[in-house]
Write an enzyme that holds these catalytic residues in place. Structure first.
Site, PDB file in Angstrom:
ATOM      1  N   CYS A 106      42.420  30.264  35.653  1.00  0.00           N
ATOM      2  CA  CYS A 106      41.559  30.545  34.501  1.00  0.00           C
ATOM      3  C   CYS A 106      42.328  31.141  33.326  1.00  0.00           C
ATOM      4  O   CYS A 106      41.868  31.084  32.187  1.00  0.00           O
ATOM      5  CB  CYS A 106      40.416  31.474  34.907  1.00  0.00           C
ATOM      6  N   HIS A 242      37.582  34.241  28.155  1.00  0.00           N
ATOM      7  CA  HIS A 242      37.347  33.279  29.220  1.00  0.00           C
ATOM      8  C   HIS A 242      35.881  33.378  29.630  1.00  0.00           C
ATOM      9  O   HIS A 242      35.348  34.465  29.840  1.00  0.00           O
ATOM     10  CB  HIS A 242      38.252  33.589  30.414  1.00  0.00           C
ATOM     11  N   ASN A 272      31.814  28.245  34.238  1.00  0.00           N
ATOM     12  CA  ASN A 272      33.235  28.577  34.271  1.00  0.00           C
ATOM     13  C   ASN A 272      34.039  27.283  34.378  1.00  0.00           C
ATOM     14  O   ASN A 272      34.049  26.632  35.419  1.00  0.00           O
ATOM     15  CB  ASN A 272      33.518  29.486  35.471  1.00  0.00           C
TER      16      ASN A 272
END
EC number: 2.3.1.180
Length: 315
Positions: A106, A242, A272
Site C-alpha cells: 500500500c 492512502h 482499499n
C-alpha cells in the site's frame, strides 16, 4: 472495469456466489467503504495501468515518446516477471528509456514517487511516468469477511518532469520524501503464497494490529517529511492519504492537527486499492476542484512489510 458492489456476490470471481455473515451497515461503519470496483475477467494489472497511463499522457499533452522512464507500483503484477511496467511500456509503444516495478504494497506509490524523483534529480531521466495499479481481487479469500470486503482494483498515474527551481518550498514538484520499513511486523499483513509455496496465496491481515501501527506511523512520517523542509502543517492545503479505512484517515488527520475539510477522501467509492489508492485520490481531488496548481499536498501511506512513508509536493 466492472463496478461490483458487495451485494452482487462478486460472481465473476468465484464459481458460486458467496454469502458472508456481514452487512452493508457493518462495512460502512468500520471502514467507510460503500462501493468498490473489480477488474473484469481477463483484465490484468498492466491493462489497468496502461489505461491510467494513457489518460495521464493525454492530460499532460505529451506522448509516450516524451517519457524517459516508467515506475509502476504494484503488488499484483501480471506475472512473476517480466515487470508490469515493461508490459505497459510495450502497450504504449515506448521503445526508448526504461521501466520497472516497485513493490511496497500500500506504500508502493510513495516509494515510486521517491524513486522517480531521485531519477530526475540525479539526471537519469527528464520525464517519469509514475503509476500505481492493483488487482487485489485476485488475491482475496472471499470467505474471509475481515479482508474481502475492504479491497478493490484500480489504477492511477501522474507524470513528473524536470524543471528549474530555486530550491525552496515555493518550487513546484516534490519537495521532500520520507521512507521507512520494519520487517519485524511482516506477519500482520502479508500474502500466504509465492515462489516458496508454489501458490498464489491469499491476503492475510491482523486488522487491529495494522490499525494500531497505521495512525501513529502515518502521522509521524508526514511530520518528518514536513520537518525536512521546515514546513508547518498550517501551510498544507491538502492531505491525500492512502485510502484504507476512514477511521485511519480521520485519526491521522487529527494527529497532524488538520481538519477533515482539508483531506481528500475517496475510500467510500474505491475501497482499499493498495498502491493505486493515492493516484486515484489525486485524480479525484483534482477533478473535484479541490487540488489546484500551486497547492501544497502531503500524501502518506502504510502497507505490508511494514513499509510506510510520505511525500510533500507542490502541485
Amino acid at each position: 472495469m466492472e463496478n461490483a458492489e458487495f451485494e452482487t456476490g462478486l460472481t465473476g470471481l468465484t464459481p458460486e456466489p458467496i454469502v458472508l455473515e456481514t452487512s452493508d451497515e457493518w462495512i460502512r461503519a468500520r471502514s467507510g467503504i460503500e462501493r468498490r470496483h473489480i477488474a473484469a475477467p481477463g483484465q490484468t494489472t498492466s491493462d489497468l495501468a496502461t489505461r491510467a497511463a494513457r489518460v495521464a499522457l493525454s492530460d499532460a499533452g505529451i506522448s509516450a515518446d516524451d517519457i524517459d522512464a516508467i515506475v509502476l507500483a504494484t503488488s499484483t503484477a501480471d506475472l512473476t516477471f517480466p515487470s508490469a511496467a515493461t508490459m505497459v511500456q510495450a502497450e504504449l509503444g515506448m521503445t526508448k528509456g526504461f521501466a520497472f516495478d516497485v513493490q511496497a504494497v500500500c506504500a508502493g506509490f510513495i516509494y515510486a514517487l521517491a524513486n522517480a524523483n531521485a531519477l530526475i534529480t540525479s539526471g537519469q531521466a527528464e520525464r517519469v511516468l509514475v503509476i500505481g495499479a492493483e488487482t487485489f481481487s485476485r488475491i482475496m479469500d472471499w470467505t474471509d469477511r475481515s479482508t474481502c470486503v475492504l479491497f478493490g482494483d484500480g489504477a492511477g498515474a501522474l507524470i513528473l518532469e524536470a524543471r528549474e527551481g530555486e530550491g525552496t518550498n515555493a518550487d513546484r514538484g516534490i519537495l521532500s520524501c520520507d521512507l521507512n520499513s520494519d520487517g519485524r511486523f511482516r506477519d500482520i499483513l502479508y500474502v500466504d503464497g509465492g515462489v516458496a509455496t508454489n501458490t498464489t496465496g491469499h491476503l492475510r491481515m491482523a486488522g487491529k494490529e495494522v490499525f494500531r501501527h497505521a495512525v501513529e506511523k502515518l502521522a509521524s512520517t508526514a511530520n518528518t517529511a514536513m520537518d525536512k523542509i521546515g514546513m508547518p502543517s498550517s501551510e498544507v492545503d491538502w492531505v491525500v492519504p492512502h485510502q484504507a479505512n476512514i477511521r485511519i484517515i480521520a485519526g491521522t488527520a487529527k494527529k497532524l492537527g488538520l481538519p477533515m475539510e482539508r483531506v481528500v477522501v475517496t475510500v467510500q467509492d474505491h475501497g482499499n486499492t493498495s498502491a493505486a489508492s493515492i493516484p486515484l485520490a489525486l485524480s479525484v481531488g483534482r477533478a473535484r476542484g479541490q487540488i489546484s496548481e500551486g497547492d501544497v499536498v502531503v500524501t502518506e501511506a502504510i502497507g505490508g512489510g511494514l513499509a510506510w512513508g510520505a511525500v510533500v509536493l507542490r502541485w
